[in-house]
Design an enzyme around this catalytic site. Sequence first.
Site, PDB file in Angstrom:
ATOM      1  CG  HIS A  88      -2.329 -20.750  -2.470  1.00  0.00           C
ATOM      2  ND1 HIS A  88      -2.551 -20.969  -1.417  1.00  0.00           N
ATOM      3  CD2 HIS A  88      -1.392 -19.673  -2.822  1.00  0.00           C
ATOM      4  CE1 HIS A  88      -1.215 -20.321  -0.624  1.00  0.00           C
ATOM      5  NE2 HIS A  88      -0.667 -20.043  -1.628  1.00  0.00           N
TER       6      HIS A  88
ATOM      7  CG  HIS B 251       1.911 -17.851  -4.129  1.00  0.00           C
ATOM      8  ND1 HIS B 251       0.790 -17.145  -2.993  1.00  0.00           N
ATOM      9  CD2 HIS B 251       1.336 -17.106  -5.169  1.00  0.00           C
ATOM     10  CE1 HIS B 251      -0.322 -16.161  -4.025  1.00  0.00           C
ATOM     11  NE2 HIS B 251       1.077 -16.440  -5.242  1.00  0.00           N
TER      12      HIS B 251
ATOM     13  CG  ASP C 282       5.096 -19.651   0.121  1.00  0.00           C
ATOM     14  OD1 ASP C 282       4.824 -19.933  -0.852  1.00  0.00           O
ATOM     15  OD2 ASP C 282       4.183 -19.620   1.610  1.00  0.00           O
ATOM     16  CG  HIS C 283       1.757 -22.671  -0.028  1.00  0.00           C
ATOM     17  ND1 HIS C 283       0.220 -22.599   0.832  1.00  0.00           N
ATOM     18  CD2 HIS C 283       1.491 -21.092  -0.518  1.00  0.00           C
ATOM     19  CE1 HIS C 283       0.757 -21.746   1.555  1.00  0.00           C
ATOM     20  NE2 HIS C 283       1.189 -20.877   1.014  1.00  0.00           N
TER      21      HIS C 283
ATOM     22  CG  HIS D 106      -3.243 -15.642  -1.016  1.00  0.00           C
ATOM     23  ND1 HIS D 106      -2.072 -14.031  -0.185  1.00  0.00           N
ATOM     24  CD2 HIS D 106      -2.496 -16.616  -1.421  1.00  0.00           C
ATOM     25  CE1 HIS D 106      -1.242 -14.768  -0.848  1.00  0.00           C
ATOM     26  NE2 HIS D 106      -1.468 -15.910  -1.022  1.00  0.00           N
TER      27      HIS D 106
ATOM     28  CG  ASP E 282      -1.299 -18.231   2.395  1.00  0.00           C
ATOM     29  OD1 ASP E 282      -1.040 -18.475   2.900  1.00  0.00           O
ATOM     30  OD2 ASP E 282       0.158 -17.770   1.315  1.00  0.00           O
TER      31      ASP E 282
ATOM     32  CG  HIS F 141       2.214 -17.845   6.046  1.00  0.00           C
ATOM     33  ND1 HIS F 141       3.325 -17.768   5.434  1.00  0.00           N
ATOM     34  CD2 HIS F 141       1.656 -18.243   4.936  1.00  0.00           C
ATOM     35  CE1 HIS F 141       3.706 -18.159   3.999  1.00  0.00           C
ATOM     36  NE2 HIS F 141       2.673 -18.530   3.972  1.00  0.00           N
TER      37      HIS F 141
END
Length: 263
Positions: free
Chosen positions: A62, A64, A66-67, A118, A137, A175
């Site tokens: 996805h 975001h 941090d990905h 998410h 996530d 995570h």
Amino acid sequence: MTTSAKRLEIYALPAFTDNYIWLLADHSSQACAVVDPGDAGPVQAWLEEHPGWALTDVLITHHHSDHVGGVKKLKSAFDLRVHGPENEPIPYRNRPLKDSDLIHVLGRTINVIAVPGHTSGHVAYHLVDEKALFSGDTLFSAGCGRLFEGTPMQMLTSLECLAALPEETQVYCAHEYTLSNLRFALAVDPDNHQIAELLAEASEVRGRGQCTLPTRIGVERASNPFLRVREAGIVEAVQRYAGLKITSAEECFAALRKWKDNF
């Protein structure tokens, strides 16, 4: 931490505070792929420590940051393919994906599973022969992701789709949330001895500074409260906490997710 299957080795590369970038290494070809490289640094460090290896593919679950934050740097340094959900803004994506697509990476066939909740376009990657799932996530060890873009019903449907995979499937989520999720699971289901045992085991693992992943679908079915919202005991616990009458699995999931958000 590594897991091997048919000469495919899976490494957890820690990033930021609690992210994992998963690196899939094929020893027969000395080629590798990474899942959700929010930071290019850990990937580049691994490649520097393994001279002669080639990074060929990036798998994004996805959008975001941090990905996806490391994609630009990796793309500029390596000749690689970037796979990601078709309806999300994935940088440098050259293979847009939708539900049930099959892609071929490192000589393996990967099934793409749409798991909105998410985010609206979130996907998971299932390596059937390796019995491995990269859930991003969506599904966590003993938990699930927050609802940033999707609805409770979307997330519940996504989770139940993943829970229907074979129980031996290894789950590589993005995570290190295992301890906090198990503490919440025990608060919801305090008489569940399996959850208490998992919490004790995870506490020891984290005390050694090690990764608690992967988990397994069979373990999650038995212990993850978000996969058990149709069970009477979970419904009763949520009703007591929320002070309302639960009449559907969707209502139970929504109230349980709010409980976790405030836990």
